[in-house]
Design a protein around this motif. Structure first.
Motif, short mmCIF file in Angstrom:
data_model
loop_
_atom_site.label_atom_id
_atom_site.label_comp_id
_atom_site.label_asym_id
_atom_site.label_seq_id
_atom_site.Cartn_x
_atom_site.Cartn_y
_atom_site.Cartn_z
N TYR A 12 -4.09 0.40 7.92
CA TYR A 12 -5.14 0.14 8.90
C TYR A 12 -5.49 -1.35 8.89
O TYR A 12 -5.66 -1.95 7.82
N ASP B 208 -8.56 -2.60 6.87
CA ASP B 208 -8.39 -2.71 5.42
C ASP B 208 -7.70 -4.01 5.05
O ASP B 208 -8.04 -4.66 4.05
N THR B 209 -6.74 -4.42 5.87
CA THR B 209 -6.03 -5.68 5.62
C THR B 209 -6.98 -6.86 5.75
O THR B 209 -6.98 -7.77 4.92
N ARG C 229 0.82 -1.20 0.00
CA ARG C 229 0.00 0.00 0.00
C ARG C 229 0.86 1.26 0.00
O ARG C 229 1.98 1.26 0.51
N GLU D 11 -10.25 -6.84 5.43
CA GLU D 11 -11.20 -6.80 4.31
C GLU D 11 -10.58 -7.43 3.06
O GLU D 11 -11.21 -8.22 2.35
N GLU D 12 -9.32 -7.07 2.81
CA GLU D 12 -8.64 -7.57 1.62
C GLU D 12 -8.42 -9.08 1.69
O GLU D 12 -8.66 -9.81 0.73
#
Length: 201
Positions: free
Chosen positions: A86, A89-90, A81, A92-93
């Protein structure tokens, strides 16, 4: 086919040390994980990365440490990134990429106390189970915090008992700068890399 149980241990790893590795090993053992991702932060919002150490050097040290354990894996998902890192976000990915996996986010008692202040913390607790490390078997405050968060967010937070090793990256950076021994505090292979590259001098 069931998904895998994946532990996630993030940090600046500046440098990675035996305290990190023991924490990952204890989580792997106590929770029957399939693997543990060692995940260096790109640019965490909560601290500056000190010591003038490059991202490439931090990544290299984590890779070296991970190579010595079959169930540790280096992950560069956050390093790829360009913006501030955050946890939500990790997760979610990872969930989007491997939706069948169960994710276990490994953190320390201090981080657990501030978890609600993290970006979208309720979503973090939805996307992952959380393993909170206690360095003291008699520490009842962590049990109270786990109970509070589990009830408030319908979360799945569990206590991890691990050896009480008071090792910090900041202590290691200071020791290396002053030329003091850091043997037995980090893998020999990582210490060799640091000396060859003349890091932290």
């Amino acid at each position: 086919m069931r998904g895998k149980k994946i532990g996630i241990m993030g940090g600046t790893f500046n440098p990675i040390h035996n305290g990190h590795l023991i924490l990952g090993e204890m989580a792997y053992e106590q929770f029957g994980l399939d693997s543990v991702l060692l995940m260096p932060n790109k640019k965490p919002y909560y601290k500056d990365i000190s010591g003038n150490i490059t991202e490439e050097d931090r990544a290299a040290m984590v890779k070296i440490a991970a190579e010595e354990n079959d169930h540790f894996q280096f992950s560069d998902i956050e390093l790829k990134r360009s913006e501030t890192t955050y946890t939500v976000d990790t997760l979610e990915e990872l969930t989007k990429m491997y939706p069948d996996n169960e994710y276990y986010f490994i953190l320390g008692k201090d981080s657990l106390d501030y978890l609600e202040k993290w970006k979208n913390s309720s979503r973090i607790m939805e996307l992952s189970k959380i393993i909170a490390a206690s360095r003291d078997d008699l520490d009842r405050k962590i049990d109270e915090k786990i109970k509070e968060l589990n009830q408030k967010y319908h979360a799945h937070i569990y206590r991890l008992n691990s050896p009480n090793l008071e090792i910090s990256s900041s202590f290691l950076r200071k020791s290396l700068k002053e030329g003091r021994s850091c043997r037995y505090l980090m893998p020999d292979s990582v210490l060799k890399y640091i000396k060859e590259k003349k890091l932290y001098e």
